[in-house]
Design a protein around this motif. Structure first.
Motif, mmCIF file in Angstrom:
data_model
loop_
_atom_site.group_PDB
_atom_site.id
_atom_site.type_symbol
_atom_site.label_atom_id
_atom_site.label_comp_id
_atom_site.label_asym_id
_atom_site.label_seq_id
_atom_site.Cartn_x
_atom_site.Cartn_y
_atom_site.Cartn_z
ATOM 1 N N ARG A 53 -16.224 64.690 49.180
ATOM 2 C CA ARG A 53 -14.760 64.718 49.243
ATOM 3 C C ARG A 53 -14.103 64.226 47.962
ATOM 4 O O ARG A 53 -12.895 63.973 47.930
ATOM 5 N N GLU A 152 -11.847 68.795 55.081
ATOM 6 C CA GLU A 152 -10.735 69.727 54.922
ATOM 7 C C GLU A 152 -9.392 69.011 54.991
ATOM 8 O O GLU A 152 -8.446 69.373 54.286
ATOM 9 N N ARG A 155 -8.866 67.289 51.631
ATOM 10 C CA ARG A 155 -8.547 68.272 50.591
ATOM 11 C C ARG A 155 -7.129 68.805 50.735
ATOM 12 O O ARG A 155 -6.425 69.020 49.744
ATOM 13 N N SER A 156 -6.692 69.021 51.979
ATOM 14 C CA SER A 156 -5.350 69.540 52.209
ATOM 15 C C SER A 156 -4.285 68.555 51.723
ATOM 16 O O SER A 156 -3.341 68.934 51.019
ATOM 17 N N ASP A 158 -4.736 66.126 49.622
ATOM 18 C CA ASP A 158 -4.881 65.921 48.181
ATOM 19 C C ASP A 158 -4.201 67.028 47.390
ATOM 20 O O ASP A 158 -3.551 66.779 46.367
ATOM 21 N N THR A 159 -4.327 68.258 47.866
ATOM 22 C CA THR A 159 -3.658 69.385 47.194
ATOM 23 C C THR A 159 -2.155 69.205 47.231
ATOM 24 O O THR A 159 -1.458 69.415 46.229
ATOM 25 N N ARG A 160 -1.646 68.798 48.379
ATOM 26 C CA ARG A 160 -0.212 68.597 48.526
ATOM 27 C C ARG A 160 0.305 67.460 47.650
ATOM 28 O O ARG A 160 1.444 67.488 47.190
ATOM 29 N N SER A 161 -0.531 66.474 47.398
ATOM 30 C CA SER A 161 -0.106 65.306 46.618
ATOM 31 C C SER A 161 -0.428 65.433 45.132
ATOM 32 O O SER A 161 -0.226 64.489 44.368
ATOM 33 N N GLY A 162 -0.951 66.584 44.729
ATOM 34 C CA GLY A 162 -1.281 66.771 43.324
ATOM 35 C C GLY A 162 -2.456 65.925 42.858
ATOM 36 O O GLY A 162 -2.537 65.554 41.688
ATOM 37 N N GLY A 163 -3.379 65.626 43.750
ATOM 38 C CA GLY A 163 -4.559 64.846 43.403
ATOM 39 C C GLY A 163 -4.415 63.359 43.619
ATOM 40 O O GLY A 163 -5.391 62.606 43.482
ATOM 41 N N THR A 166 -6.726 61.518 46.737
ATOM 42 C CA THR A 166 -8.095 61.057 46.496
ATOM 43 C C THR A 166 -8.105 59.881 45.525
ATOM 44 O O THR A 166 -8.976 59.008 45.610
#
Length: 267
Positions: A53, A152, A155-156, A158-163, A166
């Motif tokens: 992850r 998942e 990742r979802s 994280d994508t929304r938060s611009g990284g 993570t």
């Protein structure tokens, strides 16, 4: 967030993140152990946890493997028997392996160590939703575990938060290991997913909000680990000092929380 504080966080994340070569080395070690286990009694073996992850951190992260066991087993079997059987198998190749909570830990002199988690598959296997029964930490029962679902979800968000999601998880894992590991890694990811399911504030506020959410998990502040309570106060104070323009004080508090990998420079 103030430019200096934001820059210091960026330096901190660079310092605690695994390099590409470290990730390759960890994966190669994991694959070698999986090949060995797949020749024995497991149905399948795969990398799980922080490495899968992208939430692993230097120095503290182990490689987590899930070893699904023979279909003849069921959650009616005592976890202690299952973990003992897995240990016996692993010790034929790695004699220094030991039970560590609900896993079998294989220790290496040059790190990272590998934790092998025994699991029993529940129901029919589907590509996007696999559920397992895994031993609880104290080995007194079984709990449901859905690694793909958690991956998942991470990742979802994280994508929304611009990284930044993570990065936050890495930060909390680093803090936890520095302060006696009051929160296990899987619990950190679980709390973070609940706390920031809809939106995530800037990093400093997110850290304070995480500790708020962690305390709420215990129902009452008095039941939360004292390390979590202290961390909440330290993070909230750092955010408050930054808001009042006291960058030196804010950086000092972040350093208390995160150790010497958090830079003390003011630019």
């Amino acid at each position: 967030m103030n430019r200096t504080i934001a820059r210091n966080f960026e330096i901190f994340f660079c310092r605690i993140s695994l390099s590409d070569s470290q990730q390759r080395e960890a994966l190669e070690r994991a694959e070698a152990i999986c090949r060995f286990l797949n020749l024995e009694t497991t149905l399948d073996c795969f990398v799980s946890g922080s490495l899968s992850r992208s939430t692993a951190v230097r120095q503290f992260s182990d490689v987590d493997l899930v070893a699904t066991l023979t279909d003849a087993m069921s959650p009616k079997i005592q976890p202690t028997s299952v973990i003992s059987s897995l240990l016996s198998i692993i010790q034929t190749r790695y004699p220094l392996a030991q039970v560590s909570e609900n896993t079998v830990r294989i220790t290496f002199a040059d790190g990272p160590d590998v934790d092998v988690l025994p699991a029993i598959r529940l129901g029919n296997r589907t590509p996007d939703n696999e559920s397992y029964a895994i031993p609880t930490f104290n080995l007194n029962g079984w709990q449901k575990f859905s690694p793909m679902e958690l991956t998942e979800h991470v990742r979802s968000i994280d994508t929304r938060s611009g990284g930044n999601f993570t990065r936050l998880i890495k930060l909390i894992k680093w803090w936890s290991n520095l302060h006696g590991k009051p929160l296990p890694s899987f619990k950190i990811e679980e709390i973070a997913c609940l706390a920031f399911a809809r939106e995530m504030p800037q990093m400093g506020h997110a850290v304070a909000a995480f500790f708020d959410a962690a305390i709420q998990q215990y129902g009452a502040a008095a039941d939360a680990p004292p390390e979590v309570l202290r961390a909440r106060i330290t993070a909230a104070t750092a955010v408050d000092l930054e808001g009042r323009g006291d960058l030196e004080g804010s950086i000092k508090h972040w350093g208390c929380l995160l150790g010497d990998q958090y830079p003390t420079i003011i630019v």
